[in-house]
Design a protein around this motif. Structure first.
Motif, PDB file in Angstrom:
ATOM      1  N   ASP A   1      40.321  37.375  50.088  1.00 38.19           N
ATOM      2  CA  ASP A   1      40.262  38.753  49.502  1.00 38.19           C
ATOM      3  C   ASP A   1      39.083  39.061  48.440  1.00 38.19           C
ATOM      4  N   ALA A   2      38.343  39.691  48.916  1.00 32.73           N
ATOM      5  CA  ALA A   2      36.838  39.887  48.123  1.00 32.73           C
ATOM      6  C   ALA A   2      37.190  40.397  46.940  1.00 32.73           C
ATOM      7  N   ALA A   3      37.894  41.487  46.673  1.00 32.42           N
ATOM      8  CA  ALA A   3      38.225  42.188  45.285  1.00 32.42           C
ATOM      9  C   ALA A   3      39.072  40.990  44.494  1.00 32.42           C
ATOM     10  N   ARG A   4      39.918  40.338  45.011  1.00 34.16           N
ATOM     11  CA  ARG A   4      40.656  39.145  44.183  1.00 34.16           C
ATOM     12  C   ARG A   4      39.828  38.137  43.782  1.00 34.16           C
ATOM     13  N   GLU A   5      38.788  37.733  44.733  1.00 32.45           N
ATOM     14  CA  GLU A   5      37.709  36.688  44.423  1.00 32.45           C
ATOM     15  C   GLU A   5      36.861  37.110  43.273  1.00 32.45           C
TER      16      GLU A   5
ATOM     17  N   LYS B   1      43.113  42.935  39.394  1.00 34.09           N
ATOM     18  CA  LYS B   1      42.813  43.454  40.782  1.00 34.09           C
ATOM     19  C   LYS B   1      43.457  44.886  40.829  1.00 34.09           C
ATOM     20  N   SER B   2      44.758  45.105  40.530  1.00 39.00           N
ATOM     21  CA  SER B   2      45.272  46.037  40.474  1.00 39.00           C
ATOM     22  C   SER B   2      44.769  47.207  39.366  1.00 39.00           C
ATOM     23  N   ALA B   3      44.194  46.762  38.279  1.00 40.28           N
ATOM     24  CA  ALA B   3      43.583  47.641  37.370  1.00 40.28           C
ATOM     25  C   ALA B   3      42.191  48.172  37.910  1.00 40.28           C
ATOM     26  N   TRP B   4      41.553  47.168  38.471  1.00 39.37           N
ATOM     27  CA  TRP B   4      40.481  47.612  39.226  1.00 39.37           C
ATOM     28  C   TRP B   4      40.331  48.718  40.278  1.00 39.37           C
ATOM     29  N   ALA B   5      41.327  48.538  41.070  1.00 35.36           N
ATOM     30  CA  ALA B   5      41.762  49.291  42.256  1.00 35.36           C
ATOM     31  C   ALA B   5      42.294  50.519  41.860  1.00 35.36           C
ATOM     32  N   LEU B   6      43.296  50.823  40.850  1.00 34.60           N
ATOM     33  CA  LEU B   6      43.792  51.765  40.398  1.00 34.60           C
ATOM     34  C   LEU B   6      42.852  52.719  39.249  1.00 34.60           C
ATOM     35  N   TYR B   7      41.619  52.272  38.841  1.00 31.34           N
ATOM     36  CA  TYR B   7      40.902  52.741  37.794  1.00 31.34           C
ATOM     37  C   TYR B   7      41.581  53.203  36.649  1.00 31.34           C
ATOM     38  N   VAL B   8      42.346  52.029  36.189  1.00 32.74           N
ATOM     39  CA  VAL B   8      43.009  52.426  34.943  1.00 32.74           C
ATOM     40  C   VAL B   8      42.678  51.745  33.620  1.00 32.74           C
ATOM     41  N   GLY B   9      41.273  51.689  33.426  1.00 31.80           N
ATOM     42  CA  GLY B   9      40.611  50.963  32.239  1.00 31.80           C
ATOM     43  C   GLY B   9      40.567  49.372  32.784  1.00 31.80           C
TER      44      GLY B   9
ATOM     45  N   PRO C   1      43.836  25.850  31.518  1.00 32.86           N
ATOM     46  CA  PRO C   1      43.229  24.859  31.541  1.00 32.86           C
ATOM     47  C   PRO C   1      41.623  24.968  32.301  1.00 32.86           C
ATOM     48  N   SER C   2      40.721  24.786  31.767  1.00 38.28           N
ATOM     49  CA  SER C   2      39.427  25.078  32.286  1.00 38.28           C
ATOM     50  C   SER C   2      38.938  24.736  33.508  1.00 38.28           C
ATOM     51  N   ASP C   3      39.219  23.490  33.708  1.00 42.39           N
ATOM     52  CA  ASP C   3      39.040  22.591  35.090  1.00 42.39           C
ATOM     53  C   ASP C   3      39.670  23.349  36.016  1.00 42.39           C
ATOM     54  N   GLN C   4      41.169  23.918  35.815  1.00 39.04           N
ATOM     55  CA  GLN C   4      41.881  24.273  36.945  1.00 39.04           C
ATOM     56  C   GLN C   4      41.353  25.636  37.311  1.00 39.04           C
ATOM     57  N   ILE C   5      40.411  26.253  36.775  1.00 44.35           N
ATOM     58  CA  ILE C   5      40.069  27.625  37.238  1.00 44.35           C
ATOM     59  C   ILE C   5      39.091  27.409  38.541  1.00 44.35           C
ATOM     60  N   ASP C   6      38.402  26.262  38.318  1.00 40.03           N
ATOM     61  CA  ASP C   6      37.534  26.129  39.455  1.00 40.03           C
ATOM     62  C   ASP C   6      38.364  25.095  40.664  1.00 40.03           C
ATOM     63  N   ALA C   7      39.296  24.281  40.308  1.00 36.10           N
ATOM     64  CA  ALA C   7      40.078  24.036  41.157  1.00 36.10           C
ATOM     65  C   ALA C   7      40.752  24.777  42.063  1.00 36.10           C
ATOM     66  N   CYS C   8      41.211  26.062  41.341  1.00 37.47           N
ATOM     67  CA  CYS C   8      42.031  26.813  42.118  1.00 37.47           C
ATOM     68  C   CYS C   8      41.437  28.084  42.737  1.00 37.47           C
ATOM     69  N   TYR C   9      40.182  28.062  42.573  1.00 36.80           N
ATOM     70  CA  TYR C   9      39.383  29.272  42.875  1.00 36.80           C
ATOM     71  C   TYR C   9      39.181  29.724  44.560  1.00 36.80           C
ATOM     72  N   GLU C  10      39.150  28.911  45.115  1.00 41.92           N
ATOM     73  CA  GLU C  10      39.178  29.269  46.604  1.00 41.92           C
ATOM     74  C   GLU C  10      40.602  29.658  47.108  1.00 41.92           C
ATOM     75  N   LYS C  11      41.455  28.839  46.530  1.00 42.95           N
ATOM     76  CA  LYS C  11      42.967  29.172  46.898  1.00 42.95           C
ATOM     77  C   LYS C  11      43.768  30.413  46.512  1.00 42.95           C
ATOM     78  N   ILE C  12      42.971  30.739  45.186  1.00 46.16           N
ATOM     79  CA  ILE C  12      43.619  32.178  44.796  1.00 46.16           C
ATOM     80  C   ILE C  12      43.026  33.150  45.463  1.00 46.16           C
ATOM     81  N   ALA C  13      41.703  33.134  45.678  1.00 43.76           N
ATOM     82  CA  ALA C  13      40.858  34.250  46.375  1.00 43.76           C
ATOM     83  C   ALA C  13      41.489  34.694  47.643  1.00 43.76           C
ATOM     84  N   LYS C  14      41.955  33.539  48.476  1.00 43.37           N
ATOM     85  CA  LYS C  14      42.774  34.029  49.725  1.00 43.37           C
ATOM     86  C   LYS C  14      41.951  34.923  50.636  1.00 43.37           C
TER      87      LYS C  14
END
Length: 438
Positions: free
Chosen positions: A58-62, A19-27, A43-56
């Motif tokens: 925040d559209a950019a973070r999601e 997110k910080s790289a995207w916001a700061l336009y740093v490649g 762990p592949s299955d944890q990406i889905d399990a944590c998805y909503e919790k991590i996005a919080k």
């Protein structure tokens, strides 16, 4: 599945860095490549399990979660998100979802590609750029899948006009066994014109044309050479007759405030295409020196371009220690469990134990990569939850060498990668420190 706190913390950290790289336009892409080693070991299955919790909320973070998930899209736990991602027209990383469909051979999602093959250019330049990226990713995935449902949609949209879009579509359609691209490529090749690239640069350096026009004209100059190589697969003799007419054009140098580069003129480019059409271009050799030697030879006697045997002798680079060790490792891992000759990989096991490796012949690179499977990956394969082909695409992707550095047995090419070498040095230091503390 319940989210694991440790996995959530790691995924959240990676997401924040993106997110910080995207916001700061740093490649962003450079940052993503740098983080791939950590992303691939999640762990592949944890990406889905944590998805909503991590996005919080925040559209950019999601949205930064999307490229992370795309490196694990082979895993069934993420498949339910694909449709929603593809329907979000403003999603910055939708092209990565489309590319992953082909990379992981997700045939059940092939029909979603059809809506991205052709598009009306949006008024917004930003949305137009996103649409272009999505189109190219969808075409590349369709070329990997080679399914009739995609072939029909591509044929319906392909026109006869010599446009960049039609050429791009025809280029990918060439990989479909059921499609004959020759009539299109023949028409466009015979219509195309050779553009004087040196003249373009001279006019630009003199201030006679704008940077935008210079870019457009330079792009147009490549059209004839692309078409020559593609059409040459069908009519080699006709194309080589065309190419040898341009062997006498040499390289020109430009050094100015506007241009500081070498313009590779028609002679070298024509020589490279002749070499590829005849199957002469070496893989494990310094190609620049080879092309230079071949160019001089063909200029002296153009008729040699039509013969089957390469008129220039060359030897492959000496096999280094890594190459020699590969042969030895195949003796150790002699029991063949699974093999796919089309993709170029095999799953092997030692004769004396249960240690398993995945041996990859990475397509297009001419080298082997051999990696010891982790216990978790072995379990996924043995249980049938994940096919070996999915592991092949995962282990052979960019960044895989570093991601699985503690499992790497041999790698005949990627050890040259600076990032990989740096990460491996760090790993060795950590291992040394851990050994001293024991």
């Amino acid at each position: 599945m319940k989210a694991d706190p440790q996995a959530a913390k790691k995924i959240s950290s990676l997401c924040g860095k993106l997110k910080s790289a995207w916001a700061l336009y740093v490649g962003f892409e450079t940052r993503l490549d740098g983080l791939l080693p950590e992303i691939l070991t999640l762990p592949s299955d944890q990406i889905d399990a944590c998805y909503e919790k991590i996005a919080k909320g925040d559209a950019a973070r999601e949205r930064c979660m999307v490229p992370i998930a795309c490196e694990h899209l082979f895993h069934p736990s993420l498949h339910h998100r694909i449709k929603g991602w593809l329907e979000d027209e403003s999603l910055q990383f939708r092209d990565k979802v489309l590319a992953a469909i082909g990379r992981f051979r997700l045939h059940e999602f092939a029909h979603h590609l059809n809506g991205f093959f052709f598009y009306q250019r949006p008024e917004s330049e930003y949305l137009a750029a996103l649409a272009s990226l999505s189109q190219d990713a969808a075409l590349r995935s369709a070329a990997l899948l080679k399914l009739p449902k995609n072939l029909i949609a591509l044929q319906e949209g392909l026109g006869w006009e010599n446009t960049a879009e039609n050429r791009n579509v025809a280029h990918y359609l060439r990989t479909f066994p059921q499609f004959d691209a020759k009539p299109y490529l023949q028409k466009w090749f015979r219509e195309a014109q050779v553009v004087d690239e040196v003249g373009i640069c001279e006019r630009y350096a003199a201030g006679l044309i704008s940077a935008e026009e210079h870019f457009r004209l330079t792009h147009d100059a490549y059209v004839i050479w692309r078409l020559a190589e593609w059409y040459g697969e069908y009519e080699r003799q006709e194309v080589i007759h065309f190419l040898v007419e341009h062997l006498h054009f040499t390289e020109s140098w430009f050094t100015s405030q506007k241009i500081s580069q070498t313009i590779v003129c028609r002679g070298r480019r024509a020589t490279e295409i002749v070499a590829r059409l005849n199957g002469w271009m070496p893989i494990e050799y310094e190609q620049y020196a080879f092309v230079t030697s071949l160019w001089e030879t063909l200029r002296a006697n153009p008729s040699l371009a039509f013969q089957a045997e390469c008129p220039v002798r060359y030897e492959s680079l000496p096999k280094n220690k890594t190459h020699r060790l590969i042969v030895e490792q195949f003796r150790i891992y002699g029991r063949l469990l699974h093999e796919d000759t089309e993709l170029g990989y095999s799953l092997r096991q030692t004769e004396t134990g249960d240690d398993t490796i995945l041996a990859l012949q990475v397509p297009g690179w001419g080298h082997w990569r051999m990696m010891r499977l982790s216990s978790s990956d072995k379990l996924l394969v043995e249980s049938g939850e994940v096919p070996v082909a999915h592991l092949f695409h995962r282990y052979s992707s960019r960044g895989a060498l570093v991601a699985y550095q503690n499992q790497v047995i041999l790698n005949a090419n990627d050890l040259e990668n600076k990032f990989a070498a740096k990460a491996i040095r760090k790993l060795k230091k950590r291992e040394a420190s851990a050994g001293e503390s024991v």
